[in-house]
Design a protein around this motif. Structure first.
Motif, PDB file in Angstrom:
ATOM      1  N   GLU A  48      32.508  47.166  35.891  1.00 27.89           N
ATOM      2  CA  GLU A  48      31.684  46.201  36.621  1.00 27.89           C
ATOM      3  C   GLU A  48      30.210  46.651  36.621  1.00 27.89           C
ATOM      4  N   ARG A  49      30.044  47.921  36.873  1.00 32.38           N
ATOM      5  CA  ARG A  49      28.696  48.478  36.907  1.00 32.38           C
ATOM      6  C   ARG A  49      28.018  48.369  35.542  1.00 32.38           C
ATOM      7  N   ARG A  50      28.780  48.692  34.513  1.00 36.00           N
ATOM      8  CA  ARG A  50      28.211  48.627  33.152  1.00 36.00           C
ATOM      9  C   ARG A  50      27.770  47.197  32.847  1.00 36.00           C
ATOM     10  N   ALA A  51      28.626  46.250  33.218  1.00 38.17           N
ATOM     11  CA  ALA A  51      28.308  44.842  32.933  1.00 38.17           C
ATOM     12  C   ALA A  51      27.041  44.428  33.695  1.00 38.17           C
ATOM     13  N   GLN A  52      26.969  44.840  34.934  1.00 35.60           N
ATOM     14  CA  GLN A  52      25.814  44.485  35.770  1.00 35.60           C
ATOM     15  C   GLN A  52      24.513  45.049  35.187  1.00 35.60           C
ATOM     16  N   LEU A  53      24.592  46.313  34.714  1.00 35.17           N
ATOM     17  CA  LEU A  53      23.373  46.944  34.187  1.00 35.17           C
ATOM     18  C   LEU A  53      22.985  46.378  32.822  1.00 35.17           C
ATOM     19  N   GLN A 103      23.283  43.389  32.008  1.00 30.72           N
ATOM     20  CA  GLN A 103      22.570  42.144  32.314  1.00 30.72           C
ATOM     21  C   GLN A 103      21.162  42.464  32.843  1.00 30.72           C
ATOM     22  N   GLN A 104      21.113  43.419  33.776  1.00 24.43           N
ATOM     23  CA  GLN A 104      19.811  43.767  34.382  1.00 24.43           C
ATOM     24  C   GLN A 104      18.799  44.270  33.354  1.00 24.43           C
TER      25      GLN A 104
END
Ligand code: NAD
Length: 436
Positions: free
Chosen positions: A258-263, A265-266
């Motif tokens: 989840e964190r990887r996906a969020q970053l 995108q960011q």
């Protein structure tokens, strides 16, 4: 079985069987011996005195049993010449009293050094709650009870120990602690605290990276390759700081999908590769790079990982990166890798919240000066000073930082002097262990 080999839960039973619910071990500066609250605690005192390298004449160790929870609480106070013993509260499982005591002793000493090197007028302290097997530590009701009890324990210590957040405790827990004691810092913004320290920590680590690069004559961060373990609160903010400075690329490992996906995108379009990892996976440490930033867990610089590191500099936020302080610092130096001691470069977390009782001003100069190059005590300046001392004296960078910190730690508080020692003496004189 010896007291130190027992589990914290067995120790609690033992203490109860002695009719005690509190215990202390207090260093006597005159005799060098240890005052103990009960003669049966001799094994604990012997454990401290028997050449235990984690014990550096800590001023006081205080233990108590949570009245309803039955949990073992600890407050470890190391050197307090610069002020009250300050350091976070760790809520963690410990198999034995040896593990519990060693962790508290080592972490309290680390806080003395971190606070002193950061120029804060605090001494070093650390709080522990031993997490018992099956105690439902995620249950909010149980946590609330524990932290109320821990707050009362801190209050009973009259201010010789100031608590804060650490591994296993979060802002909600600290809000409960703060309701029960004034001796807490790093409290939530809703009650006047300074909020999330992670962006400041990340920025401070990046200043230390710049200091290390300058020390080595390697120029700025522009164009450098960075490898990073962990992209949590600090890691993510560090990615932003590094990209702003024009690094050539970042390879960052992260457990959480989840964190990887969020970053991703960011930081879309940035030279950032996010790689998956499993718990215990340290393979990212072997990435060829200029700077390696461990931003996840401690103990990752050890005989298994050091031979594979392909970085010129190791500089990251994680606490206690060296598994064995001396051995692993020497092994890094022998490979020509410049290690920036963790407590030097990750100081901004504590700096950010340490003086929150003095109120808030925009762009607080008391905080901002740590990020600059003019102030004699900034992260950049101290990084360079420690690395230069190591080179000049042929010692490890860890030893050099300890040397600088240990000198500073003995400077008395400019207003209060060594008053915290007097608080500890007062607890001894008033038989703290029999009260409450
Ligand atoms: P965090 O929990 O937000 O982030 C840690 C991240 O590392 C998580 O996302 C986790 O999934 C990841 N991780 C764990 N093991 C991993 C592995 N083997 N490989 C890859 N990723 C892994 O914590 P944080 O607040 O970012 O702090 C990071 C470190 O810095 C901790 O050691 C902390 O004690 C230390 N530190 C933090 C601050 C601060 O201001 N937050 C201050 C000083 C020191």
């Amino acid at each position: 079985m010896s007291l130190v080999d027992q589990s914290p839960e067995a120790f609690v039973s033992q203490l109860r069987s002695l009719g005690q619910h509190r215990a202390y071990l207090i260093h006597d500066p005159q005799s060098g011996q240890i005052h103990r609250s009960h003669p049966a605690l001799g094994e604990l005192a012997d454990f401290l005195l028997a050449g235990n390298r984690d014990y550096q004449q800590h001023e006081g160790l205080f233990l108590a049993i949570g009245p309803r929870s039955g949990a073992l609480f600890g407050a470890f106070v190391h050197k307090t010449h610069r002020g009250q013993g300050q350091g976070g509260l760790r809520h963690w499982p410990y198999a034995t009293m040896t593990a519990f005591l060693r962790d508290g002793l080592r972490l309290a000493m680390g806080m003395t050094r971190k606070n002193a090197l950061a120029g804060l007028w605090w001494g070093g302290g650390k709080g522990l709650i031993a997490r018992a097997p099956g105690d439902g530590f995620r249950d909010p009701g149980h946590r609330a009870e524990l932290y109320r009890e821990y707050a009362a324990f801190v209050t009973s210590l009259r201010g010789c120990y100031i608590t804060a957040e650490d591994a296993g405790t979060g802002p909600d827990d600290m809000a409960i602690v703060h309701q029960g004691t004034r001796f807490a810092t790093c409290i939530p913004p809703q009650v006047g605290g300074s909020g999330n320290p992670s962006p400041a920590t990340a920025r401070g680590v990046v200043c230390a990276m710049e200091g290390a690069l300058d020390h080595l004559g390697l120029g700025s961060l522009g164009g450098k390759k960075i490898a990073m373990q962990g992209t949590g609160n600090v890691g993510a903010a560090m990615i932003g700081e590094l990209l702003q400075r024009g690094v050539a690329g970042i390879v960052a490992s992260e457990l959480s999908l989840e964190r990887r996906a969020q970053l991703m995108q960011q930081f879309a379009g940035a030279p950032l590769a996010l790689v998956p990892a499993e718990p215990g996976d340290n393979s990212v440490l072997a990435t060829p790079c200029d700077i390696l930033a461990p931003n996840a867990l401690g103990g990752i610089l050890n005989p298994d990982t050091i031979p594979a590191i392909q970085a010129r500099v190791v500089c990251g936020a994680a606490n206690n990166q060296l598994l064995d302080d001396e051995r692993d610092a020497r092994a890094l130096a022998a490979r020509g890798i410049v290690y920036v001691p963790d407590y030097l470069c990750n100081r901004m977390g504590i700096v950010h919240c340490a003086n929150e009782q003095y109120g808030q001003v925009p762009h607080d100069p008391a905080i901002e000066r740590h990020f600059g190059r003019d102030w004699d005590n900034s992260v950049y300046v101290i990084t360079r000073r420690a690395l230069e001392l190591a080179t000049a004296q042929g010692i490890t960078t860890a030893a050099a930082a300890n040397k600088l910190a240990d000198e500073l730690a003995l400077q008395p508080h400019p207003i209060w002097g060594h008053r915290t020692r007097a608080i500890v003496d007062g607890l001894l004189a008033d038989q703290w262990h029999l009260q409450g």
